[in-house]
Design an enzyme around this catalytic site. Structure first.
Site, PDB file in Angstrom:
ATOM      1  N   ARG A 142      40.948  -9.637 -10.422  1.00 41.12           N
ATOM      2  CA  ARG A 142      40.137  -9.812  -9.208  1.00 41.12           C
ATOM      3  C   ARG A 142      38.656  -9.759  -9.582  1.00 41.12           C
ATOM      4  O   ARG A 142      38.172  -8.729 -10.066  1.00 41.12           O
ATOM      5  CB  ARG A 142      40.418  -8.691  -8.197  1.00 41.12           C
ATOM      6  CG  ARG A 142      41.868  -8.581  -7.745  1.00 41.12           C
ATOM      7  CD  ARG A 142      42.204  -9.562  -6.649  1.00 41.12           C
ATOM      8  NE  ARG A 142      43.637  -9.639  -6.433  1.00 41.12           N
ATOM      9  CZ  ARG A 142      44.282  -9.027  -5.441  1.00 41.12           C
ATOM     10  NH1 ARG A 142      43.610  -8.281  -4.581  1.00 41.12           N
ATOM     11  NH2 ARG A 142      45.581  -9.161  -5.304  1.00 41.12           N
TER      12      ARG A 142
ATOM     13  N   GLU B 260      36.094  -9.159  -8.055  1.00 39.55           N
ATOM     14  CA  GLU B 260      35.397  -8.539  -6.924  1.00 39.55           C
ATOM     15  C   GLU B 260      34.353  -7.592  -7.459  1.00 39.55           C
ATOM     16  O   GLU B 260      34.675  -6.749  -8.291  1.00 39.55           O
ATOM     17  CB  GLU B 260      36.376  -7.679  -6.119  1.00 39.55           C
ATOM     18  CG  GLU B 260      37.266  -8.441  -5.204  1.00 39.55           C
ATOM     19  CD  GLU B 260      38.339  -7.514  -4.625  1.00 39.55           C
ATOM     20  OE1 GLU B 260      38.440  -7.458  -3.400  1.00 39.55           O
ATOM     21  OE2 GLU B 260      39.054  -6.868  -5.412  1.00 39.55           O
TER      22      GLU B 260
ATOM     23  N   GLU C  72      45.646   1.960   1.182  1.00 35.45           N
ATOM     24  CA  GLU C  72      46.613   0.871   1.059  1.00 35.45           C
ATOM     25  C   GLU C  72      47.139   0.754  -0.368  1.00 35.45           C
ATOM     26  O   GLU C  72      46.370   0.725  -1.318  1.00 35.45           O
ATOM     27  CB  GLU C  72      45.912  -0.434   1.460  1.00 35.45           C
ATOM     28  CG  GLU C  72      46.809  -1.631   1.390  1.00 35.45           C
ATOM     29  CD  GLU C  72      46.039  -2.917   1.149  1.00 35.45           C
ATOM     30  OE1 GLU C  72      45.025  -3.157   1.831  1.00 35.45           O
ATOM     31  OE2 GLU C  72      46.468  -3.673   0.254  1.00 35.45           O
TER      32      GLU C  72
ATOM     33  N   ARG D 269      38.610   2.820  -5.876  1.00 33.93           N
ATOM     34  CA  ARG D 269      39.986   2.284  -5.873  1.00 33.93           C
ATOM     35  C   ARG D 269      40.101   0.818  -6.268  1.00 33.93           C
ATOM     36  O   ARG D 269      41.164   0.218  -6.132  1.00 33.93           O
ATOM     37  CB  ARG D 269      40.613   2.505  -4.497  1.00 33.93           C
ATOM     38  CG  ARG D 269      39.894   1.776  -3.404  1.00 33.93           C
ATOM     39  CD  ARG D 269      40.402   2.212  -2.054  1.00 33.93           C
ATOM     40  NE  ARG D 269      39.957   1.275  -1.035  1.00 33.93           N
ATOM     41  CZ  ARG D 269      40.717   0.792  -0.085  1.00 33.93           C
ATOM     42  NH1 ARG D 269      41.970   1.152  -0.019  1.00 33.93           N
ATOM     43  NH2 ARG D 269      40.230  -0.030   0.802  1.00 33.93           N
ATOM     44  N   HIS D 270      39.004   0.237  -6.753  1.00 38.48           N
ATOM     45  CA  HIS D 270      39.072  -1.167  -7.168  1.00 38.48           C
ATOM     46  C   HIS D 270      38.834  -1.331  -8.664  1.00 38.48           C
ATOM     47  O   HIS D 270      37.891  -0.771  -9.214  1.00 38.48           O
ATOM     48  CB  HIS D 270      38.034  -2.001  -6.417  1.00 38.48           C
ATOM     49  CG  HIS D 270      38.390  -2.248  -4.991  1.00 38.48           C
ATOM     50  ND1 HIS D 270      37.904  -1.480  -3.964  1.00 38.48           N
ATOM     51  CD2 HIS D 270      39.223  -3.161  -4.438  1.00 38.48           C
ATOM     52  CE1 HIS D 270      38.418  -1.918  -2.815  1.00 38.48           C
ATOM     53  NE2 HIS D 270      39.225  -2.926  -3.072  1.00 38.48           N
TER      54      HIS D 270
ATOM     55  N   SER E  18      50.573  -4.701   0.177  1.00 40.52           N
ATOM     56  CA  SER E  18      50.347  -5.689   1.212  1.00 40.52           C
ATOM     57  C   SER E  18      51.509  -6.658   1.115  1.00 40.52           C
ATOM     58  O   SER E  18      51.855  -7.075   0.000  1.00 40.52           O
ATOM     59  CB  SER E  18      49.054  -6.426   0.872  1.00 40.52           C
ATOM     60  OG  SER E  18      48.270  -6.538   1.978  1.00 40.52           O
TER      61      SER E  18
ATOM     62  N   ARG F  23      46.933   2.334  -8.389  1.00 42.36           N
ATOM     63  CA  ARG F  23      46.720   2.992  -7.093  1.00 42.36           C
ATOM     64  C   ARG F  23      47.856   3.929  -6.752  1.00 42.36           C
ATOM     65  O   ARG F  23      47.640   5.017  -6.232  1.00 42.36           O
ATOM     66  CB  ARG F  23      46.566   1.951  -5.984  1.00 42.36           C
ATOM     67  CG  ARG F  23      45.121   1.611  -5.789  1.00 42.36           C
ATOM     68  CD  ARG F  23      44.889   1.039  -4.416  1.00 42.36           C
ATOM     69  NE  ARG F  23      43.748   0.141  -4.528  1.00 42.36           N
ATOM     70  CZ  ARG F  23      43.321  -0.647  -3.565  1.00 42.36           C
ATOM     71  NH1 ARG F  23      43.975  -0.680  -2.418  1.00 42.36           N
ATOM     72  NH2 ARG F  23      42.277  -1.408  -3.741  1.00 42.36           N
TER      73      ARG F  23
HETATM   74  P1  ATP Z   1      41.961  -3.841  -0.721  1.00 41.18           P
HETATM   75  O1  ATP Z   1      41.854  -4.164   0.738  1.00 41.18           O
HETATM   76  O2  ATP Z   1      42.235  -2.400  -0.985  1.00 41.18           O
HETATM   77  O3  ATP Z   1      40.843  -4.393  -1.542  1.00 41.18           O
HETATM   78  P2  ATP Z   1      43.668  -6.100  -0.920  1.00 41.18           P
HETATM   79  O4  ATP Z   1      44.026  -6.241   0.512  1.00 41.18           O
HETATM   80  O5  ATP Z   1      42.711  -7.030  -1.537  1.00 41.18           O
HETATM   81  O6  ATP Z   1      43.262  -4.574  -1.244  1.00 41.18           O
HETATM   82  P3  ATP Z   1      46.065  -7.195  -1.921  1.00 41.18           P
HETATM   83  O7  ATP Z   1      45.436  -8.442  -2.358  1.00 41.18           O
HETATM   84  O8  ATP Z   1      46.904  -7.256  -0.732  1.00 41.18           O
HETATM   85  O9  ATP Z   1      44.990  -6.079  -1.761  1.00 41.18           O
HETATM   86  O10 ATP Z   1      46.844  -6.557  -3.159  1.00 41.18           O
HETATM   87  C1  ATP Z   1      48.019  -5.799  -3.038  1.00 41.18           C
HETATM   88  C2  ATP Z   1      47.858  -4.431  -3.654  1.00 41.18           C
HETATM   89  O11 ATP Z   1      47.274  -4.515  -4.928  1.00 41.18           O
HETATM   90  C3  ATP Z   1      46.936  -3.484  -2.908  1.00 41.18           C
HETATM   91  O12 ATP Z   1      47.603  -2.849  -1.861  1.00 41.18           O
HETATM   92  C4  ATP Z   1      46.551  -2.521  -3.977  1.00 41.18           C
HETATM   93  O13 ATP Z   1      47.571  -1.571  -4.220  1.00 41.18           O
HETATM   94  C5  ATP Z   1      46.436  -3.420  -5.177  1.00 41.18           C
HETATM   95  N1  ATP Z   1      45.045  -3.867  -5.376  1.00 41.18           N
HETATM   96  C6  ATP Z   1      44.413  -4.857  -4.740  1.00 41.18           C
HETATM   97  N2  ATP Z   1      43.171  -5.029  -5.201  1.00 41.18           N
HETATM   98  C7  ATP Z   1      43.004  -4.103  -6.162  1.00 41.18           C
HETATM   99  C8  ATP Z   1      41.935  -3.795  -7.038  1.00 41.18           C
HETATM  100  N3  ATP Z   1      40.804  -4.468  -7.010  1.00 41.18           N
HETATM  101  N4  ATP Z   1      42.110  -2.791  -7.919  1.00 41.18           N
HETATM  102  C9  ATP Z   1      43.276  -2.117  -7.972  1.00 41.18           C
HETATM  103  N5  ATP Z   1      44.323  -2.370  -7.179  1.00 41.18           N
HETATM  104  C10 ATP Z   1      44.204  -3.361  -6.276  1.00 41.18           C
END
Ligand code: ATP
Length: 531
Positions: free
Chosen positions: A303, A305, A454, A311-312, A457, A505
């Site tokens: 990602r 981001e 979270e 948590r990211h 998803s 996570r």
């Molecule tokens: P968030 O809203 O917390 O950024 P997201 O909605 O982007 O998460 P999803 O794309 O649905 O997350 O990804 C599914 C799962 O993957 C999340 O619930 C989380 O456990 C994990 N996850 C998502 N983005 C990250 C990240 N940048 N770092 C670590 N774990 C992640």
């Protein structure tokens, strides 16, 4: 000793010595003379001992081993530190470990050998097999060096509280350095192992830990923490395999962003461009179209981001699953809920000791869950928040603070750290999410939470190609780039649903850690690409 007046005596810098310095110099000289006279006397009395001291009778019992280049296959069994118990009393054993601490005391040197989370006390004392030079050599071995030690296992009258092996110690007769550590360590294991609540003593900050991760990983806490993480993956795998899932591996280099949006890493792919997969989403669905029925995968997810939060990460390990269902996506929600229960129970049953070790350094409440898992409707969640004064509309997405607050409200009401929130607003979900059949404001999608954050998803996915195309266009997705994905549904596709979980996570939240970096072996975030 000099008879000259003080003003004639010069120091190493060429300047006359002060009275104090001169006095010290005189004292040192007197001491040296006395020592020499004493030694002469001893040698005269015992010429044999003097000879021995000179030639070091223990010289073949210690030192640096020749670099192990797979030259020999010695017939020697190296025991594990954890194997050293009363049962081996008075037996001679070899073991290999790190020199954790050492302290010399007169003619002896006490040292502790560490192997992962196990430690044993060892000692060498001047005697028939051990010379003075040997004791000195051992006392000077740099901490964290890897050593081979041979010695007798001896029971001790009083438990050695500071070691994992409390009933025995090792009386060493040979000590060989296999790999020497540099004299100055960037961080001390003792400091890195200290609970943050012990305010007065030295701690190691997170960046120093992560910059020197290989040393930080040697702490008992990290040894335990990454075993708990192994447990998360093991029980994820085990439960799904037992329920008819097939493990698959999906490509990480892909031609189009799987989740859409800007947070995708672009890479050069020969003469064109490619992307690093933001999730195995499209491919696990395609596996369902390929009649795999129930699939899961464990693999890297990327990602791009710029989220500098607790948590990211920019690269994490995704635990993903997807399954065909018969009539209602709740069949899948139930499977996932049960899978989490299996993970939590598996950790409790098989990793209790490791969890306790982690909590000694990072205290947290034990993780609570219900069986079967609690499932709430999104609207119920919003209502709970509104009742405590949060201003939000029914169809709004949940902000991170509201997620946390909802976690607390759910814990207070239902006494669980894990719950499922079902039927999210369609507008906040990806294009492939199946809308609610009665009201398109809502969708057949869900998130799952641990300690109010979270961790999963998921949703029922659209398995009708025309409808999928319509939704993709609405989301302004470049149709050309996901043609293979959309086409997969042209040849008949079962209704299906699934979800994606972040492994780090789950580890962080199960253990109640404050930062995801603690649960990533070598974390990648917007500011960290090494080590
Ligand atoms: P968030 O809203 O917390 O950024 P997201 O909605 O982007 O998460 P999803 O794309 O649905 O997350 O990804 C599914 C799962 O993957 C999340 O619930 C989380 O456990 C994990 N996850 C998502 N983005 C990250 C990240 N940048 N770092 C670590 N774990 C992640």
């Amino acid at each position: 000793m000099s008879d000259k007046p003080a003003e004639d005596v010069l120091g190493p810098d060429g300047n006359p010595l002060s009275k104090k310095a001169l006095k010290k110099q005189q004292k040192d000289a007197e001491k040296a003379l006395k020592k020499a006279a004493h030694r002469q006397q001893e040698q005269a009395q015992n010429p044999q001992a003097a000879e021995q001291e000179k030639e070091d009778y223990a010289k073949d019992h210690y030192g640096q081993v020749r670099m192990i280049q797979s030259r020999d296959k010695p017939d020697r069994t190296l025991l594990k530190v954890c194997e050293l118990t009363r049962g081996l009393a008075d037996q001679k054993v070899w073991l290999r470990g790190r020199l954790y601490t050492s302290r010399s005391k007169g003619k002896s040197c006490f040292f502790v050998i560490r192997q992962q989370k196990w430690t044993v006390q060892a000692l060498v004392s001047v005697g028939e097999k051990v010379s003075k030079q040997m004791v000195k050599y051992i006392a000077n071995i740099n901490k964290e060096s890897i050593v081979d030690v041979e010695g007798y296992v001896r029971t001790v009258p009083q438990k050695i509280e500071s070691c994992s092996q409390q009933d025995v110690e090792l009386h060493a007769e040979q000590v060989w350095v296999v790999s020497s550590a540099a004299p100055r360590l960037p961080l001390l294991i003792e400091d890195a192992s200290r609970p943050e609540t012990e305010g007065d003593l030295a701690h190691v900050n997170q960046d120093t830990r992560l910059d020197n991760r290989i040393i930080d990983l040697r702490t008992q806490t990290n040894q335990a923490l990454f075993r708990v993480q192994m447990g998360v993956c093991r029980h994820f795998r085990q439960h799904l395999e037992q329920n008819g899932f097939v493990e698959i591996h999906t490509p990480k280099i892909i031609s189009a962003a799987s989740e859409g949006g800007a947070n995708v890493f672009e890479v050069t792919y020969f003469k064109t461009k490619a992307y690093l997969a933001q999730s195995p989403q499209l491919y696990k669905q395609m596996a369902i179209c390929g009649d795999m029925d129930r699939v899961f995968t464990v693999g890297a997810v990327f990602r791009a981001e710029d989220s500098n939060t607790h948590r990211h990460l920019t690269e994490f390990v995704g635990l993903d699953l997807e399954m065909a269902f018969n009539y209602h996506y709740h069949e899948v929600v139930d499977v996932i809920g049960n899978m989490f229960v299996a993970i939590f129970k598996g950790l409790q049953q098989n990793f209790a000791e490791e969890i306790e070790i982690v909590h000694k350094q990072f205290p947290a409440e034990p993780f609570k869950f219900l069986e079967p898992s609690l499932r709430l409707d999104y609207r119920e969640g919003v209502q709970m928040l509104q009742e405590v004064g949060v201003e939000m509309e029914e169809g709004d997405d949940l902000s991170t603070p509201n997620e946390k607050l909802l976690g607390k409200l759910v814990k207070a009401k239902y006494d669980t750290d894990f719950f499922i929130l079902d039927k999210f607003p369609l507008a906040v979900r990806p294009f492939y999410t199946m809308p609610d059949p009665e009201d398109t404001k809502w969708s057949n999608s869900y998130d799952m939470f641990m300690r109010g954050e979270e961790i999963l998803s998921g949703a029922q996915r659209i398995h009708d190609p025309d409808f999928l195309l319509e939704r993709a266009k609405l989301h302004e997705i470049n149709i050309e780039k996901i043609k293979a994905y959309i086409d997969s549904f042209k040849y008949g596709a079962p209704p299906h649903a699934g979800g994606g979980i972040g492994m780090e996570r789950v580890t962080m939240l199960y253990l109640g850690l404050d930062n995801i970096r603690k649960a990533s072996l070598f974390p990648r975030d917007p500011k960290r690409l090494t080590p």
